[in-house]
Design an enzyme around this catalytic site. Structure first.
Site, PDB file in Angstrom:
ATOM      1  N   THR A   1       0.113  -8.955  -3.081  1.00 43.02           N
ATOM      2  CA  THR A   1      -0.491  -7.627  -3.073  1.00 43.02           C
ATOM      3  C   THR A   1      -0.484  -7.071  -1.659  1.00 43.02           C
ATOM      4  O   THR A   1      -0.695  -7.807  -0.688  1.00 43.02           O
ATOM      5  CB  THR A   1      -1.939  -7.655  -3.601  1.00 43.02           C
TER       6      THR A   1
ATOM      7  N   ASP B   1      -2.637  -4.953  -0.646  1.00 43.06           N
ATOM      8  CA  ASP B   1      -4.020  -4.698  -0.239  1.00 43.06           C
ATOM      9  C   ASP B   1      -4.619  -5.850   0.557  1.00 43.06           C
ATOM     10  O   ASP B   1      -5.638  -5.674   1.227  1.00 43.06           O
ATOM     11  CB  ASP B   1      -4.889  -4.430  -1.467  1.00 43.06           C
TER      12      ASP B   1
ATOM     13  N   MET C   1      -3.588   3.630   0.959  1.00 44.52           N
ATOM     14  CA  MET C   1      -4.005   2.805  -0.172  1.00 44.52           C
ATOM     15  C   MET C   1      -4.886   1.643   0.297  1.00 44.52           C
ATOM     16  O   MET C   1      -5.042   1.404   1.486  1.00 44.52           O
ATOM     17  CB  MET C   1      -2.774   2.277  -0.909  1.00 44.52           C
ATOM     18  N   GLY C   2      -5.427   0.913  -0.682  1.00 42.63           N
ATOM     19  CA  GLY C   2      -6.251  -0.239  -0.362  1.00 42.63           C
ATOM     20  C   GLY C   2      -7.493  -0.366  -1.212  1.00 42.63           C
ATOM     21  O   GLY C   2      -8.080  -1.434  -1.312  1.00 42.63           O
ATOM     22  N   ARG C   3      -7.929   0.743  -1.786  1.00 43.57           N
ATOM     23  CA  ARG C   3      -9.112   0.768  -2.646  1.00 43.57           C
ATOM     24  C   ARG C   3     -10.336   0.199  -1.929  1.00 43.57           C
ATOM     25  O   ARG C   3     -10.834   0.811  -1.004  1.00 43.57           O
ATOM     26  CB  ARG C   3      -8.843   0.045  -3.963  1.00 43.57           C
TER      27      ARG C   3
ATOM     28  N   GLU D   1      -8.363   5.221   0.825  1.00 40.01           N
ATOM     29  CA  GLU D   1      -8.660   5.917  -0.424  1.00 40.01           C
ATOM     30  C   GLU D   1     -10.000   5.489  -1.011  1.00 40.01           C
ATOM     31  O   GLU D   1     -10.558   6.177  -1.861  1.00 40.01           O
ATOM     32  CB  GLU D   1      -7.566   5.632  -1.452  1.00 40.01           C
TER      33      GLU D   1
END
Length: 370
Positions: free
Chosen positions: A126, A128, A172-174, A228
């Site tokens: 991933t 992230d 991104m990354g949440r 984000e």
């Protein structure tokens, strides 16, 4: 190429292990298992397999299929057990990120509950970098380099003109700020963002505006890197303060997307213009109706006389049926950006003539991805 390189490592090691008689690859992840779409990797050419090391994307495909809890619906699990028994699968490797590791966990617990001996192993992957038990998750390094490079390029773009600019990079990354934090790597070359906001730190709108104002007053420019997943002190996502977001293929709400924030920041209450996508959750006003094509042979010849540049997706402009005289006709056609007018036929605009307006354009075919 990261996900393929990890797959190659598993496949090559399994093929070289004596106790493993056959290595199968599932097409499109767990969906391939459920649909019995499996490839015998031992039949593949060894040289072809080695190419996976540098092949981008996912050679076996991927999916966004999320398994339900076994206690709620065990239909998929019974099907997986049937396939495992059919091919005598005793080792199951699943290559992916958070959802893939969740699938591994559910399958492992189910196999234990039914007494089927099968080792379920997750291969972490991933960008992230938020999988438990990993330090630098494969896939994060190349994504971090991409973020840093993008920040450097955007920073140089903001200095092209001497007018003031405020640029926001949504990353991104949440819930994890590793990718947004990677923007700081660009500072080593002197082209990093001025401000970085991570989801691990509560976001305060008033302080954010004050920070931006301070940087802008000092430099006349401000480059901001924002994750984000930024949220307020009560845990509410900033993105949820805007109109309801669309969901991803795995039914996960999408936190990003500048079109969702446009009505609030622009003060117009409506999305950016020229969006005719039927899938867009915020469609713009209907495009103006196109004028009919000229019916007169002479007018048709006059309107079609210049060479027309056609391109898919570009609106085509037609000449109205009530076209004025030759000089005004030449003037209007010269203003049309989609028509190539021969130099020797060019006419100066006639007195009182105006450029062709957008009301005569065909409906735009422009689409957007919220």
């Amino acid at each position: 190429a990261v996900i393929n390189a990890s797959a190659l490592g598993v496949i090559r090691t399994a093929l070289d292990t004596d106790c493993i008689t056959r290595v199968l690859g599932a097409a499109n992840g767990i969906q391939g298992v459920l649909e019995d779409r499996l490839y015998d990797m031992g039949q593949e050419d060894a040289g072809e397999l080695e190419l996976l090391r540098y092949t981008p994307s996912s050679a076996l495909g991927s999916c966004r299929y999320k398994l339900a809890e076994p206690s709620q619906d065990d239909t998929d699990y019974r099907r997986i057990l049937e396939i495992f028994r059919k091919y005598d699968v005793r080792y199951f490797f699943y290559n992916g990120g958070n959802d893939s590791m969740d699938t591994c966990n559910k399958i492992s617990k189910y196999m234990q509950s039914v007494g089927y001996a099968c080792r379920v192993i997750g291969v972490p992957k991933t960008i992230d970098n938020d999988l438990n038990g990993t330090d630098h998750c494969p896939g994060f390094g190349s994504a971090a380099r991409y973020i840093a490079t993008t920040c450097m390029e955007v920073q140089r773009d903001t200095h092209v003109y001497d007018n003031g600019t405020i640029t926001v990079l949504e990353i991104m990354g949440r819930h994890a700020g590793w990718l947004a934090g990677s923007a700081a790597l660009a500072a080593w070359a002197g082209y990093g963002p001025d401000l970085i906001y991570l989801p691990e730190v509560d976001f305060d709108m008033e302080r954010f505006l004050a920070d931006v104002h301070q940087v802008y007053q000092a430099k006349n420019k401000c480059l901001i890197a924002v994750s984000e997943g930024i949220h307020r002190a009560d845990g509410a996502f900033i993105a949820k303060e805007f109109p309801p977001p669309p969901t991803t293929a795995s039914a996960t709400p999408s936190l990003g997307g500048w079109r969702r924030c446009w009505p609030t920041f622009s003060g117009s209450g409506s999305p950016p213009p020229r969006c005719g996508a039927s899938s867009c959750p915020y469609p713009s006003a209907a495009a103006p109706t196109a004028r009919p094509r000229p019916t007169s042979t002479r007018r048709f010849w006059r309107a079609r006389r210049p060479w027309r540049l056609r391109s898919p997706g570009i609106p085509t402009r037609w000449w109205p049926s009530g076209a004025p005289g030759r000089e005004a006709t030449a003037a209007r056609l010269c203003w049309n950006p989609w028509i190539l007018w021969p130099t020797r036929k060019r006419r100066f605009p006639a007195p009182g003539s105006t450029p062709m307006g957008t009301a005569w354009s065909s409906p735009s075919s422009t689409t957007c991805s919220p």
